[in-house]
Every structure is written in C-alpha cells, then in structure tokens.
Write an enzyme that holds these catalytic residues in place. Structure first.
Site, PDB file in Angstrom:
ATOM      1  N   ASP A 173     -21.489  59.473 -33.740  1.00  0.00           N
ATOM      2  CA  ASP A 173     -22.265  60.039 -34.828  1.00  0.00           C
ATOM      3  C   ASP A 173     -21.369  61.094 -35.504  1.00  0.00           C
ATOM      4  OD1 ASP A 173     -24.570  61.148 -36.269  1.00  0.00           O
ATOM      5  OD2 ASP A 173     -24.455  62.776 -34.808  1.00  0.00           O
ATOM      6  N   ASP A 184     -22.568  64.282 -37.888  1.00  0.00           N
ATOM      7  CA  ASP A 184     -23.078  65.663 -37.900  1.00  0.00           C
ATOM      8  C   ASP A 184     -23.600  66.076 -36.526  1.00  0.00           C
ATOM      9  OD1 ASP A 184     -23.422  66.655 -40.957  1.00  0.00           O
ATOM     10  OD2 ASP A 184     -23.669  64.482 -40.811  1.00  0.00           O
ATOM     11  N   ASP A 187     -26.020  63.218 -31.068  1.00  0.00           N
ATOM     12  CA  ASP A 187     -26.704  64.475 -30.721  1.00  0.00           C
ATOM     13  C   ASP A 187     -28.171  64.528 -31.108  1.00  0.00           C
ATOM     14  OD1 ASP A 187     -26.102  64.625 -33.559  1.00  0.00           O
ATOM     15  OD2 ASP A 187     -26.759  66.709 -33.419  1.00  0.00           O
TER      16      ASP A 187
HETATM   17 MG   LIG Z   1     -26.019  63.998 -35.551  1.00  0.00          MG
END
Ligand SMILES: [Mg+2]
Length: 256
Positions: free
Chosen positions: A26, A28, A195
């Site tokens: 991923d 960000d 995340d």
């Molecule tokens: Mg993320």
C-alpha cells in the site's frame, strides 16, 4: 500480532525471499507517512532508495486507494512492476468503467460535505474519498458523511484513517487486485504490506504459506498474522527483504 522483524521471524521472510514471490505494498501510511494534506504524502528519501533497491531484486506492485496516475507520479524512478489505483479498480476494470457511478453519487456527497468545515471530497473518477482529517469536529463530520453515503444505492462504504471511501459495490478490491497481479507476473507467492481498512481485503484472503500479510501497526481486529511496529519500520522491512534475497539468490525465473 507477531513482529515480522523480530529475529526469530527472519526465517519467515527468507522463505518467501527464496520463493518466486511478488512484493506488494500500500502507499499512504505504509511507504509514505500520513500527513495532514494527502497531497503532500511522499516517501522519505531513505525509503525511496530502499524500495528502488528492492524493486531490482523482486517484482514489486503498489496497490493504493489513490488514483493510479496520482500514486504512479509519487513512485517515479523507483522501477516497480505495476501500480494499481482506486483500491484495486484501476486499471483492471478501467476499460469497462466509465466513472458514471461516481458522477451519480457526487452531488449528494458534495451537498452533505459542503457545510462541514475542513472536509474535502476527492473525486478519483472510479471512487470517492471524503477526507475529514482537517475537520475540528471529526466525529460529527464522519457521521454526516456516513449518513450521506448510506443513502446512496449500490455503494460499498469503507471508513479508513480519517477518510470515508465510497466505491462501487461490485468493484474489485485490493485482494482481487493482488491475486490478479500475482498471476499476471507469474509469481507463486506474495508478501503484502498495508496499514488500513481496505488492506484487510488482502489480509483476509487467508492463504498460509502462499501469502504473507504484514500490517503497519498492530491491531487486534486485523486479519494479518504479522506486523511491523509503525510506518518508520518500513525501512527495516525493506532492507531485510533486500538482504534476504541477496543471501538466498534470485529464484530461477528472475535470474534467467
Ligand atoms: Mg494506507
């Protein structure tokens, strides 16, 4: 959750490094720290250098919620194998999607967001992100956005970190995107690092031995088996992945 960087788990990473594996990340909150203005999200120079080194040793794909062109721009010079945007929608299903869904939702979402100070509606053509990080009344802002989204038919609403993602109900998610990329790049296994909520679509694929799921930051509700402590720890993970592959050598398909 188990810390993948604990010395007792180095074998887990080197087993994957030995296999014909795809590394997927991923963006960000994973490769780049989360910042107040999503437009400013950049990798630290060290992370970028490590990712560049890793991309020379493994096939690497990035699967982000951002529009594909947006995240591609932030990865310039890294040499990744592919970039998937819009939580898995771009570009696999791009040809078949006009973005008409989003245009149908936007008036209601924008009207709901207009009176909410600090709330930004991001039109990503194939999905919408409503950011409330800059709002002073996050709780009521989030509630108002969720109410507006709930009134729209045919959408999947996924709350994330100070953002509400609104996607077409039948759109491919990050888990589907990862599987397709793994097959397309002829890899046998995959490692995925993320995340946030939409990363759970990958974590919940549940393919022990074939898919290694690593969450950035421990969470009791996550389906991922492993974690790294925080976003800064991505540098340690990337350098460990590079070291593992250098010590085990490239799998045949890559080196031939
Ligand atoms: Mg993320």
């Amino acid at each position: 959750m188990i810390d993948i960087l604990a010395s007792s788990n180095v074998d887990v990473l080197s087993d994957f490094a030995r296999s014909n594996t795809l590394l997927a990340f991923d963006y960000d909150g994973t490769l780049a720290p989360i910042v107040d203005d999503p437009d400013d999200a950049e990798m630290r120079p060290r992370t970028k250098a490590l990712l560049t080194a890793v991309a020379a040793l493994y096939p690497v794909t990035i699967i982000s919620g951002r529009a594909q062109a947006d995240v591609s721009r932030r990865l310039r010079g890294v040499g990744v194998s592919s970039v998937i945007g819009n939580h898995g929608i771009e570009s696999w299903h791009r040809a078949g999607r006009s973005g008409a869904d989003v245009q149908r939702w936007l008036p209601a979402i924008s009207a709901a967001a207009a009176p909410l100070k600090g709330v930004v509606v991001e039109d990503k053509v194939f999905s919408v992100a409503v950011h409330y990080r800059a709002s002073r009344e996050k709780k009521s802002a989030k509630a108002a956005i969720l109410r507006a989204a709930a009134a729209i038919s045919g959408v999947r609403v996924i709350p994330g970190k100070q953002v509400v993602n609104i996607l077409p109900l039948d759109a491919p998610h990050k888990g589907i995107a990862l599987e397709r990329e793994r097959r397309r790049l002829a890899c046998d296994t995959a490692v995925y690092v993320g995340d946030d909520t939409t990363d759970e679509d990958v974590f919940s694929l549940d393919q022990p031995g074939r898919l290694l799921c690593i969450r950035v930051g421990s969470s009791r509700s996550s389906a991922a088996a492993y974690a790294i402590a925080n976003q800064r720890a991505i540098d340690g993970l990337l350098s460990t992945l590079a070291a593992c592959r250098r010590s085990v050598g490239l799998p045949k398909r890559v080196s031939s």
